[in-house]
Enzyme design. Structure first.
Site, PDB file in Angstrom:
ATOM      1  N   HIS A  44       0.801  -1.221   0.000  1.00 24.52           N
ATOM      2  CA  HIS A  44       0.000   0.000   0.000  1.00 24.52           C
ATOM      3  C   HIS A  44       0.837   1.277   0.000  1.00 24.52           C
ATOM      4  O   HIS A  44       0.678   2.140  -0.845  1.00 24.52           O
ATOM      5  CB  HIS A  44      -0.931  -0.012   1.219  1.00 24.52           C
ATOM      6  CG  HIS A  44      -1.849   1.155   1.293  1.00 24.52           C
ATOM      7  ND1 HIS A  44      -1.565   2.287   2.027  1.00 24.52           N
ATOM      8  CD2 HIS A  44      -3.057   1.376   0.723  1.00 24.52           C
ATOM      9  CE1 HIS A  44      -2.547   3.157   1.901  1.00 24.52           C
ATOM     10  NE2 HIS A  44      -3.466   2.620   1.128  1.00 24.52           N
ATOM     11  N   GLU A  93      -3.978  -4.637   9.375  1.00 22.20           N
ATOM     12  CA  GLU A  93      -4.244  -3.714   8.265  1.00 22.20           C
ATOM     13  C   GLU A  93      -3.284  -2.525   8.267  1.00 22.20           C
ATOM     14  O   GLU A  93      -3.673  -1.376   8.498  1.00 22.20           O
ATOM     15  CB  GLU A  93      -5.694  -3.237   8.279  1.00 22.20           C
ATOM     16  CG  GLU A  93      -6.695  -4.357   8.059  1.00 22.20           C
ATOM     17  CD  GLU A  93      -8.086  -3.833   7.744  1.00 22.20           C
ATOM     18  OE1 GLU A  93      -8.206  -2.923   6.920  1.00 22.20           O
ATOM     19  OE2 GLU A  93      -9.047  -4.349   8.338  1.00 22.20           O
ATOM     20  N   HIS A 124      -1.286   0.503   6.916  1.00 23.61           N
ATOM     21  CA  HIS A 124      -1.489   1.453   5.809  1.00 23.61           C
ATOM     22  C   HIS A 124      -0.270   2.348   5.668  1.00 23.61           C
ATOM     23  O   HIS A 124       0.728   1.963   5.094  1.00 23.61           O
ATOM     24  CB  HIS A 124      -2.780   2.246   6.030  1.00 23.61           C
ATOM     25  CG  HIS A 124      -4.010   1.480   5.719  1.00 23.61           C
ATOM     26  ND1 HIS A 124      -4.390   1.141   4.442  1.00 23.61           N
ATOM     27  CD2 HIS A 124      -4.967   0.953   6.527  1.00 23.61           C
ATOM     28  CE1 HIS A 124      -5.509   0.453   4.460  1.00 23.61           C
ATOM     29  NE2 HIS A 124      -5.889   0.326   5.724  1.00 23.61           N
ATOM     30  N   GLU A 152      -4.611   0.042  11.083  1.00 15.89           N
ATOM     31  CA  GLU A 152      -6.017   0.422  11.147  1.00 15.89           C
ATOM     32  C   GLU A 152      -6.715  -0.133  12.391  1.00 15.89           C
ATOM     33  O   GLU A 152      -7.748   0.382  12.817  1.00 15.89           O
ATOM     34  CB  GLU A 152      -6.745  -0.025   9.884  1.00 15.89           C
ATOM     35  CG  GLU A 152      -8.080   0.642   9.702  1.00 15.89           C
ATOM     36  CD  GLU A 152      -8.623   0.515   8.290  1.00 15.89           C
ATOM     37  OE1 GLU A 152      -9.856   0.495   8.139  1.00 15.89           O
ATOM     38  OE2 GLU A 152      -7.826   0.437   7.342  1.00 15.89           O
TER      39      GLU A 152
END
Length: 288
Positions: free
Chosen positions: A222, A262, A264, A279
């Site tokens: 990401h 998660e 990011h 996250e």
């Protein structure tokens, strides 16, 4: 690796010149500020605004995109905004600002995902928009290069581009099957990008050569950040990992301790430590 508990929905992260940490809380419509040795302080935004990427200017002010409400926000330090009240610039309805970065002059650049434009807010506050010569490209992340150019990804066009202060925009197709670049970072070793759909980390060398480094299937990288040794750190949103590609193309990684973290945004601190926004509500730090 150590972690700091913050609000759920942590997304973007950046460091101020004083060493403090700024981060966005996309899920909770907040921007967080963490002074060294202190507790997180939160600045609330309009409900549903979805703040995403954050960048810090030389004066210490945090600038961030509000994806859902089409605004660029700013929280100052040591000025009229020292009380933590955000000031905002409203863009055209449906602009969908996402990526944001500050150049060496202090100008703030951002992407408009839905309008095929790159925006610039000058040190004098003037807003200028530059048209990208590709319709529907979904401009995503943006980053400043050492030579002053601003590089950005076109997620839906399998391309990257760059723009200078005069507004000259160049688009470069990557030539990678199924590519969908998101994160981007530029340094002396080249321009690095994360190909979230192709499970690759890519690098564009000074001569324009595109190199791609394969990751595990489903990694979904990401964000990226160039390090001082010419390599690149990245987050694997799908793989629940933090990874690194060395300057000579060696890929390594670190599994995150909690499943479904998660990861990011990420950023490299002045001491070389790598910080990642998770996250699930944590900031993770890997020591240099």
């Amino acid at each position: 690796m150590r972690t700091i508990e913050v609000a759920k929905g942590a997304y973007g992260i950046a460091f101020g010149p004083d060493g403090s940490t700024w981060f966005t809380v996309a899920e909770g419509a907040q921007v967080g500020h963490l002074a060294e040795g202190g507790e997180p302080r939160y600045h609330r935004l309009e409900a549903g605004s979805q703040p995403t990427v954050v960048a810090v200017a030389p004066d210490g002010a945090a600038w961030f995109t509000e994806y859902k409400t089409d605004k660029i926000g700013r929280i100052g330090v040591g000025d009229d905004s020292a009380d933590g009240e955000p000031t905002e610039i409203r863009l055209a309805e449906g602009a969908g600002p996402y990526g944001i970065a500050v150049d060496r002059s202090g100008a703030v650049w951002f992407t408009e995902t839905a309008t095929d434009h790159i925006g610039r807010i000058g040190p004098d506050g003037e807003l200028t928009r530059f048209t990208i010569p590709h319709r529907g490209g979904f401009p995503s992340a943006i980053a400043a290069a050492p030579d002053g150019a601003m590089w950005f990804t076109l997620n839906a066009a399998a391309s990257v581009g760059h723009v200078n202060a005069d507004g000259a925009v160049t688009v470069i197709p990557l030539g990678l099957d199924g590519a969908a670049p998101v994160g981007i970072s530029a340094g002396a070793s080249g321009v690095w990008f994360a190909d979230i759909m192709g499970d690759r980390i890519g690098r564009i060398d000074e001569d324009g050569t595109v190199n791609a480094f394969a990751l595990s299937e489903g990694a979904k990288p990401h964000a990226v950040a160039v390090d001082a040794e010419g390599g690149c750190w990245f987050t694997e949103w799908g793989g629940n990992r933090l990874g690194h590609v060395s300057a000579d193309g060696q890929v390594s990684g670190y599994d995150l301790s909690a499943a479904g973290s998660e990861p990011h945004g990420l950023a490299i601190a002045a001491d070389g430590a790598v910080w990642v926004a998770l996250e699930t509500g944590r900031l993770a730090r890997i020591e240099p």
